[in-house]
Design an enzyme around this catalytic site. Structure first.
Site, PDB file in Angstrom:
ATOM      1  N   GLU A   5      -0.591 -17.514  -0.005  1.00 19.67           N
ATOM      2  CA  GLU A   5       0.435 -17.839   0.343  1.00 19.67           C
ATOM      3  C   GLU A   5       0.019 -18.730   1.413  1.00 19.67           C
ATOM      4  OE1 GLU A   5       3.965 -15.395   2.577  1.00 19.67           O
ATOM      5  OE2 GLU A   5       2.173 -13.683   2.213  1.00 19.67           O
ATOM      6  N   CYS A  49       5.675 -13.260   1.792  1.00 15.81           N
ATOM      7  CA  CYS A  49       6.603 -12.734   2.730  1.00 15.81           C
ATOM      8  C   CYS A  49       7.317 -14.298   2.998  1.00 15.81           C
ATOM      9  CB  CYS A  49       5.807 -12.281   4.265  1.00 15.81           C
ATOM     10  SG  CYS A  49       5.062 -10.964   4.511  1.00 15.81           S
ATOM     11  N   ASN A  85       8.644  -9.464  -3.129  1.00 13.03           N
ATOM     12  CA  ASN A  85       7.963  -8.957  -2.885  1.00 13.03           C
ATOM     13  C   ASN A  85       7.535  -7.741  -1.469  1.00 13.03           C
ATOM     14  OD1 ASN A  85       4.758  -9.869  -1.810  1.00 13.03           O
ATOM     15  ND2 ASN A  85       5.938 -10.175   0.181  1.00 13.03           N
ATOM     16  N   GLU A  86       7.223  -7.272  -2.100  1.00 11.45           N
ATOM     17  CA  GLU A  86       6.545  -5.870  -1.006  1.00 11.45           C
ATOM     18  C   GLU A  86       7.781  -5.263  -0.447  1.00 11.45           C
ATOM     19  OE1 GLU A  86       4.809  -6.467   2.316  1.00 11.45           O
ATOM     20  OE2 GLU A  86       3.060  -6.463   1.582  1.00 11.45           O
TER      21      GLU A  86
END
Length: 677
Positions: free
Chosen positions: A45, A238, A372-373
């Site tokens: 990331e 993120c 994502n998440e």
């Protein structure tokens, strides 16, 4: 013959009796579940200046003047004008250097790089620029300087570059550094009175990973290669979501000529006001083509993650997200990415771009993450049309959904139910948790529920597989890479390995951090502009990745609570096991049994490995990770190998249809054994 048999039997009995408290039985006769080649991997990331200023080799910040504050990263002096009608549609800005109006004055600009520009003595650096001279000819002086030197001259490298056309052209020169300087700067002077226009000003080490002109920083890329990862998840995290949808990572903006890739505002620019970096943007020079190419270089399966139409749910209300009838462009991004990675250039628009970038052959992408998440109904309802579209067109692609940001709780359980209902192939779990979670202490079980090395033993074997996509042990009050938490990660990973039938892959997070620009820790690999070091967590991951084997072997210890001695259980720090954790695999490619044992006790402990179904009297090779000082010790730039695995050997003993290995594990240590069957 009979006497020899009795002797071996007596030897085995004596060995087991001497170490009766810690006898681990390994059944080498029966192969268990296959271990996925993707089991241990890495997750990238762009946080902590992991891309620009890190893995990506570019040394110039804001090289195309596209930051919202156009001269951020630059000092300009003399007669400098900013223009926005340049040759690259998505990066239109450039500068014009003109006569300063007096022969004793100067026009030019100076770039600070990412926390400085790191150069090494006798190394070469490729300076390139798109330029034109409106009057047909001009010249610039290109320098590497030490702004704060006490020497007579600030510049320690200088070359002149003639600009010979009134049309835009690319120019290159190679600068050879005469010294090592981690905080150098790049300075450009206009040499004469004729103006010159400059765009996409770039400086790369010539010696990049694989020698590519738009390449990776060699030491960081080689650290990834040396880990032998099975899978590479990218680009986040993120940044896939973005603080807003407009700032999400958009892969289509990251391909094609690097000069025409638009700037993106990094999700991590302003997330933490206590570690704030106003100049954190993404040049997209490290784009999806480069990610796929890197995966190929290091032998890892690519696992791209794309937006599901939700901006960061932590940071936004519902109006910030794409509505259900606005999802088609996001779905198309997924479908088009599969074409870009795997399609035929003769029939596919996106595959043709891949071929034009230098890779006609497909990248053979097998996985795609969608979201994502994310969590709850907004995610579940948006994911459904993505799954339907991908299944319809590319049924062999494995789809990875997410269980949300937590490792337990109602929302986590709801996420798993939804992923099962939508028939996701894998579920991405994230858990940044304290030491007690990884050790599954009674307090942790009470607070968190299912945690530690026994976490996956109770999972439903009929549902999706597990992808432990982001995890790390965060020491209470100690969010750095100290030895103790890395050891607990190793202990937890025995449970991942033992449950290879349900866990298909796992990736520690985050991967990279610049010592001058970090926002999150712990991290696996740290660096400054010239040096880098691998954390203890890196070596834990490497030990597993390079010794994952092909099949699980059953490893158990007698339950001390069972007075009849008939009940056995996994070695997972359970009651009566004195803080020991262990797992075992067989490697069909080498014919070796591999056993990993972690001692989380504060004292040395004797163990016996009873390798059932083996013969002969082999020597086991070992690899040991231990500390010599404090459990808060860590590797550093100044002492990068303070804690690294140490090779050794242990003599084994032969018994009837078994090989016995007796050893003493140091306190708080991780030891790996390889024994030829």
């Amino acid at each position: 013959m009979k006497l020899k048999l009795i002797s071996c039997t007596m030897l085995l009995a004596a060995s087991l009796a001497a170490h009766a408290g810690h006898v681990m039985d390994v059944n080498t006769k029966k192969m268990g579940a296959s271990v996925s080649p993707t089991m241990y991997g890495i997750f990238f990331e762009d946080i902590n200046f992991a891309a620009d200023g890190g893995l990506y080799g570019e040394l110039v910040k804001n090289r195309s003047f596209e930051f919202p504050q156009s001269f951020m990263g630059w000092r300009v002096f003399g007669n400098v004008a900013l223009k926005d009608d340049g040759p690259f549609e998505r990066c239109p800005h450039y500068v014009v250097l003109s006569d300063p109006g007096h022969r004793e004055r100067r026009t030019g600009l100076q770039n600070e790089g990412f926390f400085g520009i790191g150069v090494e003595k006798d190394k070469e650096y490729r300076f390139s620029v798109w330029a034109k001279a409106p009057k047909g000819k001009s010249q610039i002086r290109v320098q590497l300087i030490d702004q704060n030197t006490m020497e007579e001259r600030q510049q320690f490298v200088e070359q002149k570059l003639d600009i010979t056309s009134s049309e835009w052209q690319k120019y290159e020169i190679v600068l050879k550094s005469t010294r090592t300087n981690a905080k150098a700067q790049l300075r450009i002077f206009l040499s004469n009175s004729n103006p010159v226009a400059l765009e996409h000003i770039s400086l790369f080490p010539v010696d990049t990973y694989k020698g590519r002109t738009n390449g990776m920083r060699r030491d960081l890329a080689e650290a990834l290669q040396d880990m032998h990862p099975g899978v590479f998840r990218f680009p986040g995290g993120c940044i896939v979501e973005g603080t807003t949808l407009d700032s999400r990572y958009q892969w289509k903006n990251t391909i094609g000529p690097v000069e025409n890739r638009p700037l993106n505002r990094n999700r991590w620019e302003d997330t933490f006001d206590y570690r704030y970096y106003a100049d954190y943007y993404q040049s997209y020079g490290l784009g999806f083509f480069e990610f796929f190419q890197l995966c190929e270089d290091i032998g890892a399966e690519p696992l791209p993650v794309l937006s599901v139409g939700l901006a960061c749910q932590f940071q936004n209300r519902m109006e910030a997200h794409a509505k259900m009838d606005e999802l088609q462009p996001f779905i198309d991004d997924c479908l088009d990415l599969i074409e870009f990675a795997n399609g035929d250039p003769a029939t596919s628009k996106w595959a043709k771009i891949r071929a034009e970038m230098g890779h006609p052959a497909p990248f053979n992408m097998k996985y795609i993450g969608v979201g994502n998440e994310q969590w709850d109904t907004p995610y579940f309802e948006r994911l459904k049309p993505f799954v339907e579209a991908i299944r319809a067109k590319y049924p062999n692609i494995k789809i990875i959904g997410t269980s949300g940001p937590d490792s337990e709780g109602k929302m986590f359980e709801k996420g798993w139910e939804a992923m099962k209902a939508q028939k996701a192939d894998l579920v991405d779990e994230h858990f940044y948790r304290p030491e007690e979670w990884f050790l599954a202490t009674p307090e942790a079980k009470k607070r968190y529920g299912n945690c530690g090395a026994m976490r996956y033993d109770s999972y439903d074997r009929k549902g999706p597989k597990v992808f432990a996509g982001e995890y790390a042990c965060h020491g209470k009050g100690k969010k750095w890479n100290h030895y103790e938490t890395s050891l607990y990660e190793a202990a937890f990973m025995t449970g991942i390995e033992r449950n290879a039938d349900i866990v298909e892959m796992a990736t520690y997070a985050p991967l990279f951090a610049h010592v001058d620009g970090w926002q999150w820790r712990p991290d696996m690999i740290w660096y400054d502009n010239l040096r880098s070091f691998k954390s203890v967590s890196y070596y834990v991951q490497q030990m597993y990745a390079m010794n994952k084997g092909t099949n699980v072997l059953k490893l158990t210890m007698k339950d001390p609570a069972d007075t009849k001695g008939k009940k056995s259980q996994p070695v997972a720090g359970l009651d009566g096991q004195d803080g020991l954790f262990a797992s075992s695999v067989f490697d069909k490619t080498t014919g070796e049994v591999i056993v990993k044992v972690i001692n989380t006790a504060k004292q040395a402990q004797d163990i016996t490995l009873n390798l059932q179904g083996m013969t002969g009297a082999p020597v086991a090779t070992t690899l040991t990770l231990s500390y010599n000082g404090s459990m808060d010790d860590e590797n550093t730039l100044d002492n990068p190998t303070k804690i690294t695995p140490v090779a050794g050997t242990v003599q084994c003993q032969t018994a009837k249809k078994a090989v016995v290995l007796n050893d003493q594990l140091p306190a708080m240590s991780f030891r790996l054994y390889r024994i030829k069957k």
